[in-house]
Design a protein around this motif. Structure first.
Motif, PDB file in Angstrom:
ATOM      1  N   PRO A  23       0.280  15.974  -8.622  1.00  0.00           N
ATOM      2  CA  PRO A  23      -0.676  14.863  -8.691  1.00  0.00           C
ATOM      3  C   PRO A  23      -0.019  13.491  -8.500  1.00  0.00           C
ATOM      4  N   MET A  24       1.213  13.345  -8.983  1.00  0.00           N
ATOM      5  CA  MET A  24       1.842  12.031  -8.848  1.00  0.00           C
ATOM      6  C   MET A  24       2.121  11.670  -7.384  1.00  0.00           C
ATOM      7  N   TYR A  25       2.160  12.687  -6.542  1.00  0.00           N
ATOM      8  CA  TYR A  25       2.358  12.407  -5.109  1.00  0.00           C
ATOM      9  C   TYR A  25       1.175  11.600  -4.563  1.00  0.00           C
ATOM     10  N   TYR A  26      -0.012  11.943  -5.003  1.00  0.00           N
ATOM     11  CA  TYR A  26      -1.226  11.278  -4.512  1.00  0.00           C
ATOM     12  C   TYR A  26      -1.567  10.003  -5.275  1.00  0.00           C
ATOM     13  N   ARG A  27      -1.108   9.946  -6.512  1.00  0.00           N
ATOM     14  CA  ARG A  27      -1.610   8.909  -7.413  1.00  0.00           C
ATOM     15  C   ARG A  27      -1.397   7.507  -6.848  1.00  0.00           C
ATOM     16  N   GLY A  28      -2.478   6.747  -6.793  1.00  0.00           N
ATOM     17  CA  GLY A  28      -2.379   5.367  -6.343  1.00  0.00           C
ATOM     18  C   GLY A  28      -2.279   5.188  -4.840  1.00  0.00           C
ATOM     19  N   ILE A  32       5.986   4.397   1.770  1.00  0.00           N
ATOM     20  CA  ILE A  32       5.666   5.676   2.398  1.00  0.00           C
ATOM     21  C   ILE A  32       6.306   6.814   1.619  1.00  0.00           C
ATOM     22  N   TRP A  33       5.451   7.760   1.207  1.00  0.00           N
ATOM     23  CA  TRP A  33       5.940   8.948   0.500  1.00  0.00           C
ATOM     24  C   TRP A  33       5.884  10.136   1.442  1.00  0.00           C
ATOM     25  N   ASP A  34       7.060  10.647   1.754  1.00  0.00           N
ATOM     26  CA  ASP A  34       7.148  11.861   2.552  1.00  0.00           C
ATOM     27  C   ASP A  34       7.504  12.998   1.596  1.00  0.00           C
ATOM     28  N   ALA A  51       0.821  -1.204   0.000  1.00  0.00           N
ATOM     29  CA  ALA A  51       0.000   0.000   0.000  1.00  0.00           C
ATOM     30  C   ALA A  51       0.855   1.254   0.000  1.00  0.00           C
ATOM     31  N   LYS A  52       0.525   2.146  -0.902  1.00  0.00           N
ATOM     32  CA  LYS A  52       1.175   3.461  -0.900  1.00  0.00           C
ATOM     33  C   LYS A  52       0.522   4.356   0.145  1.00  0.00           C
ATOM     34  N   GLU A  83      -7.853  19.086  -0.129  1.00  0.00           N
ATOM     35  CA  GLU A  83      -7.034  18.748  -1.294  1.00  0.00           C
ATOM     36  C   GLU A  83      -7.074  17.230  -1.558  1.00  0.00           C
ATOM     37  N   LEU A  84      -7.018  16.465  -0.476  1.00  0.00           N
ATOM     38  CA  LEU A  84      -7.113  15.004  -0.602  1.00  0.00           C
ATOM     39  C   LEU A  84      -8.458  14.598  -1.167  1.00  0.00           C
ATOM     40  N   GLN A  85      -9.515  15.227  -0.628  1.00  0.00           N
ATOM     41  CA  GLN A  85     -10.858  14.858  -1.071  1.00  0.00           C
ATOM     42  C   GLN A  85     -11.057  15.182  -2.542  1.00  0.00           C
ATOM     43  N   ARG A  86     -10.371  16.201  -3.006  1.00  0.00           N
ATOM     44  CA  ARG A  86     -10.435  16.527  -4.432  1.00  0.00           C
ATOM     45  C   ARG A  86      -9.822  15.448  -5.321  1.00  0.00           C
ATOM     46  N   GLN A  87      -8.977  14.605  -4.742  1.00  0.00           N
ATOM     47  CA  GLN A  87      -8.375  13.529  -5.543  1.00  0.00           C
ATOM     48  C   GLN A  87      -9.430  12.490  -5.947  1.00  0.00           C
ATOM     49  N   GLY A  88     -10.561  12.496  -5.206  1.00  0.00           N
ATOM     50  CA  GLY A  88     -11.706  11.721  -5.636  1.00  0.00           C
ATOM     51  C   GLY A  88     -11.580  10.220  -5.470  1.00  0.00           C
ATOM     52  N   ASN A  89     -10.854   9.745  -4.484  1.00  0.00           N
ATOM     53  CA  ASN A  89     -10.781   8.301  -4.211  1.00  0.00           C
ATOM     54  C   ASN A  89     -11.600   7.966  -2.971  1.00  0.00           C
TER      55      ASN A  89
END
Ligand code: GDP
Ligand code: MG
Length: 175
Positions: A77-82, A63-65, A11-12, A107-113
């Motif tokens: 966007p690639m920071y959030y992707r997946g 983990i992406w910091d 999991a990312k 901002e997270l909610q805008r990613q729409g997942n």
């Protein structure tokens, strides 16, 4: 989120929140079991891997910091992707960081997942005497917005492992 054979999950996980709230310190506490008092906040990009074993599954976190890009109040966007999970961090001694945390949640909610597991983390609870954001405020905002809430200290390690275990459990359940 990927299934890797029986009971294995990859999991990312991304961290969000303003600069100085303790994102990197939380990750380093979890991954290395250490705390660094005067950490250079812009250094140390950006990727860690850590495995947690639950009874029902093994979860490998990618983990992406951030490497300081949060300074500009948005991330690529690639920071959030997946991402399967996200941790939004604020500092209990800074009302400003709490206000900003709400922006990060939006901002997270805008990613729409709709399946994204989100944690709202009130860090630096060791600074109780400097507290500006009440526990109830954080908890209430989290509940209203579909996040789970935890108060942590990267400094004392309070609730750091618990935070990642809770995310792992939710990931395992969501499969
Ligand atoms: P980031 O910019 O969000 O990655 O924040 P850092 O992890 O770089 O931390 C910023 C500063 O806050 C550093 O000086 C850390 O040592 C300090 N810090 C981080 N977590 C805690 C904590 O739980 N308690 C206290 N008192 N200080 C912390
Ligand atoms: Mg950092």
């Amino acid at each position: 989120m990927a299934r890797m054979g029986s009971g294995n999950i990859q999991a990312k996980l991304v961290l969000l929140g303003d600069m100085g709230t303790g994102k990197t310190s939380i990750v380093l506490r979890f991954v290395k079991g250490q705390y660094f008092d005067c950490q250079e906040s812009t250094i140390g990009a950006a990727f860690f891997s850590q495995v947690l074993s639950l009874n029902e599954a093994t979860v490998k976190f990618d983990i992406w910091d951030t490497a300081g890009q949060e300074r500009y109040h948005s991330l690529a966007p690639m920071y959030y992707r997946g991402a399967a999970a996200a941790i939004v961090v604020y500092d209990i001694s800074s009302m400003d960081s709490f206000i900003r945390a709400k922006k990060w949640v939006q901002e997270l909610q805008r990613q729409g997942n709709p399946y994204l597991i989100m944690a709202l983390v009130a860090n630096k609870v060791d600074l109780e005497s400097k507290r500006k954001v009440g526990s109830e405020e954080g908890l209430q905002y989290a509940q209203e917005n579909g996040l789970f809430f935890m108060e942590t200290s990267a400094k004392t390690a309070e609730n750091i492992n618990e935070l990642f275990y809770e995310i792992a459990k939710r990931l395992a359940k969501a499969r």
